[in-house]
Write a protein that holds these residues in place. Structure first.
Motif, short mmCIF file in Angstrom:
data_model
loop_
_atom_site.label_atom_id
_atom_site.label_comp_id
_atom_site.label_asym_id
_atom_site.label_seq_id
_atom_site.Cartn_x
_atom_site.Cartn_y
_atom_site.Cartn_z
N VAL A 23 0.84 -1.20 0.00
CA VAL A 23 0.00 0.00 0.00
C VAL A 23 0.87 1.25 0.00
O VAL A 23 0.63 2.21 -0.76
CB VAL A 23 -0.95 -0.01 1.21
N LEU A 24 1.91 1.26 0.82
CA LEU A 24 2.82 2.40 0.85
C LEU A 24 3.57 2.56 -0.48
O LEU A 24 3.80 3.68 -0.94
CB LEU A 24 3.81 2.24 2.00
N LEU A 25 3.93 1.44 -1.07
CA LEU A 25 4.55 1.47 -2.40
C LEU A 25 3.61 2.14 -3.41
O LEU A 25 4.02 3.02 -4.18
CB LEU A 25 4.87 0.05 -2.86
N ALA A 26 2.35 1.74 -3.39
CA ALA A 26 1.38 2.30 -4.33
C ALA A 26 1.18 3.80 -4.08
O ALA A 26 1.12 4.59 -5.03
CB ALA A 26 0.05 1.56 -4.21
N VAL A 27 1.07 4.20 -2.83
CA VAL A 27 0.89 5.61 -2.50
C VAL A 27 2.08 6.43 -2.97
O VAL A 27 1.93 7.51 -3.56
CB VAL A 27 0.67 5.78 -0.98
N CYS A 28 3.29 5.93 -2.70
CA CYS A 28 4.50 6.62 -3.15
C CYS A 28 4.52 6.76 -4.67
O CYS A 28 4.84 7.82 -5.21
CB CYS A 28 5.75 5.87 -2.68
N ALA A 29 4.18 5.67 -5.36
CA ALA A 29 4.22 5.68 -6.82
C ALA A 29 3.25 6.70 -7.39
O ALA A 29 3.59 7.48 -8.30
CB ALA A 29 3.91 4.29 -7.36
N VAL A 30 2.03 6.73 -6.88
CA VAL A 30 1.03 7.68 -7.38
C VAL A 30 1.45 9.11 -7.05
O VAL A 30 1.30 10.02 -7.88
CB VAL A 30 -0.36 7.37 -6.80
N ALA A 31 2.00 9.33 -5.87
CA ALA A 31 2.43 10.68 -5.49
C ALA A 31 3.56 11.17 -6.39
O ALA A 31 3.53 12.31 -6.89
CB ALA A 31 2.88 10.69 -4.02
N PHE A 32 4.56 10.33 -6.61
CA PHE A 32 5.67 10.72 -7.48
C PHE A 32 5.21 10.90 -8.92
O PHE A 32 5.67 11.79 -9.63
CB PHE A 32 6.79 9.69 -7.41
N ALA A 33 4.31 10.02 -9.37
CA ALA A 33 3.79 10.13 -10.73
C ALA A 33 2.97 11.41 -10.89
O ALA A 33 3.02 12.07 -11.93
CB ALA A 33 2.95 8.91 -11.07
N ALA A 34 2.19 11.77 -9.86
CA ALA A 34 1.41 13.00 -9.92
C ALA A 34 2.32 14.21 -10.03
O ALA A 34 2.00 15.18 -10.74
CB ALA A 34 0.53 13.11 -8.68
N ALA A 88 -2.64 -6.81 -7.03
CA ALA A 88 -2.97 -5.87 -8.11
C ALA A 88 -2.37 -4.50 -7.85
O ALA A 88 -1.87 -3.84 -8.78
CB ALA A 88 -4.48 -5.77 -8.25
N LEU A 89 -2.37 -4.05 -6.59
CA LEU A 89 -1.77 -2.76 -6.25
C LEU A 89 -0.27 -2.77 -6.51
O LEU A 89 0.31 -1.75 -6.93
CB LEU A 89 -2.03 -2.42 -4.78
N ALA A 90 0.38 -3.91 -6.28
CA ALA A 90 1.81 -4.02 -6.54
C ALA A 90 2.11 -3.86 -8.03
O ALA A 90 3.09 -3.21 -8.42
CB ALA A 90 2.33 -5.35 -6.03
N TRP A 91 1.28 -4.47 -8.88
CA TRP A 91 1.44 -4.29 -10.32
C TRP A 91 1.35 -2.80 -10.68
O TRP A 91 2.11 -2.30 -11.52
CB TRP A 91 0.37 -5.07 -11.08
N GLY A 92 0.42 -2.10 -10.04
CA GLY A 92 0.27 -0.68 -10.34
C GLY A 92 1.44 0.15 -9.86
O GLY A 92 1.98 0.97 -10.61
N GLY A 93 1.85 -0.04 -8.62
CA GLY A 93 2.93 0.76 -8.06
C GLY A 93 4.25 0.56 -8.77
O GLY A 93 4.89 1.52 -9.24
N MET A 94 4.68 -0.69 -8.88
CA MET A 94 5.95 -0.94 -9.55
C MET A 94 5.82 -0.79 -11.06
O MET A 94 6.81 -0.55 -11.75
CB MET A 94 6.47 -2.34 -9.19
#
Length: 229
Positions: A23-34, A88-94
């Motif tokens: 979950v933290l990985l996904a949040v970090c990924a979306v934040a950096f992508a934003a 599924a969230l891991a696929w999205g984040g990474m």
């Protein structure tokens, strides 16, 4: 995310930290992508990658294609039709992080970027599958050549990762890589290498070397190209 990874390495039941880490990985990924691509593109690209990964996992659980025959245990939850949500969230984040790596390595885009991103994302699975199998999060029907994981798994990862790169690329277009996402990919590579080399009991130097070198082979040129921009 790094704090949760450290805590998992010190706990007698590290599997309990898998969900929070993802979950933290996904949040970090979306934040950096934003920050790099804008909030709308970031959330849309993340959602597309999550749905692509989930569809592939569901097909894998039901049919054995494209990864080979495997099943999830009840450790990761909640599950939808036998597939844990955090997978599924891991696929999205990474997926976002790997796309950023590919965007840095292949700024021109096209199929070369898709292939680079698929390779970068599959490189992560050299760490992921051995770790999750040893934690009892999923099992394979047959032993394979790499820590009990069959070759079909990595072929499937390349295929699904390419699809993830295609859908993310369709959303993001010619957007640049974003150094936050490059940092996320690099941190994951470094933490997994350290864990397999010295933290896990027993340690696994083979996985540490294989995963570290392979992910590093994508991260290093991505950073070099990024600083040259």
């Amino acid at each position: 995310m790094m704090g949760a990874q450290v805590a998992s390495g010190l706990d007698d039941r590290p599997e309990r930290y898998t969900g929070p880490i993802v979950v933290l990985l996904a949040v970090c990924a979306v934040a950096f992508a934003a920050d790099a691509w804008g909030p709308a593109r970031a959330t849309t690209a993340f959602g597309a990658a999550v749905l692509t990964g989930y569809a592939a996992e569901l097909a894998g659980v039901l049919t054995g294609f494209p990864f080979g025959e495997y099943r999830y245990t009840g450790v990761l939850w909640p599950q939808v039709a036998g597939v844990p949500v955090v997978v599924a969230l891991a696929w999205g984040g990474m997926g976002l992080a790997a796309y950023a790596v590919a965007a840095a390595v292949v700024p021109a885009g096209g199929w070369a970027r898709v292939c680079a991103g698929a390779g970068a994302l599959t490189a992560w699975d050299l760490f992921l599958d051995p770790q999750m199998v040893r934690l009892g999060l999923w099992t394979w029907a047959e032993d394979g050549f790499y820590r009990g994981i069959p070759l079909t798994n990595f072929a499937g990862w390349l295929l699904v990762s390419a699809l993830v790169m295609l859908v993310v690329g369709r959303v993001c277009g010619a957007a640049g890589p974003g150094r936050g996402l490059l940092a996320l990919y690099t941190v994951m590579a470094a933490m997994e290498t350290l864990a397999f080399a010295a933290v896990f009991d027993p340690p696994d130097p083979l996985v540490a070397v294989a995963g570290g070198i392979t992910m590093g082979a994508f991260a290093a040129p991505a950073w070099r190209r990024s600083w040259q921009r």
